[in-house]
Design a protein around this motif. Structure first.
Motif, short mmCIF file in Angstrom:
data_model
loop_
_atom_site.label_atom_id
_atom_site.label_comp_id
_atom_site.label_asym_id
_atom_site.label_seq_id
_atom_site.Cartn_x
_atom_site.Cartn_y
_atom_site.Cartn_z
N GLN A 24 2.23 -31.04 27.73
CA GLN A 24 3.61 -30.12 27.74
C GLN A 24 4.67 -30.83 27.14
O GLN A 24 5.47 -30.14 26.57
N GLN A 25 4.61 -32.34 27.25
CA GLN A 25 5.95 -32.86 26.52
C GLN A 25 5.88 -32.75 24.90
O GLN A 25 6.61 -32.64 24.27
N LEU A 26 4.27 -33.12 24.58
CA LEU A 26 4.25 -32.84 23.18
C LEU A 26 4.46 -31.59 22.56
O LEU A 26 5.18 -31.47 21.67
N ARG A 27 3.99 -30.31 23.37
CA ARG A 27 4.59 -29.04 22.74
C ARG A 27 6.20 -28.85 22.70
O ARG A 27 6.37 -28.27 21.86
N THR A 28 6.79 -29.28 23.82
CA THR A 28 8.18 -29.14 23.91
C THR A 28 9.02 -29.87 22.67
O THR A 28 9.66 -29.42 21.90
N SER A 29 8.26 -31.03 22.19
CA SER A 29 8.71 -31.99 21.08
C SER A 29 8.67 -31.05 19.83
O SER A 29 9.21 -30.90 18.92
N GLU A 30 7.13 -30.62 19.80
CA GLU A 30 6.72 -29.81 18.58
C GLU A 30 7.82 -28.46 18.29
O GLU A 30 8.18 -28.33 17.39
#
Length: 63
Positions: A24-30
């Motif tokens: 989820q953090q990765l997708r938010t960053s992306e």
């Protein structure tokens, strides 16, 4: 083959929760990076259009 113990299930569940949180953090960053790029592209398109209009105006003034 034996069934996993309650402790093992809890450990697996915690690991899965951590993986979900990471993704989820990765997708938010992306998504944030993607939006930044879209804004930059939009800004560059406007600048390019303005430069083109300025060049066309200058060409018209020469004739």
């Amino acid at each position: 083959m034996t069934e996993p113990t309650l402790k093992q299930w809890k450990r697996r569940a915690l690991k899965a929760e951590q993986q979900v949180e990471f993704l989820q953090q990765l997708r938010t960053s992306e998504a944030a990076t993607e939006m930044k790029h879209y804004r930059e592209i939009a800004t560059l398109r406007v600048a390019l259009k303005e430069a083109k209009e300025a060049i066309e105006w200058a060409m018209e003034q020469q004739t």
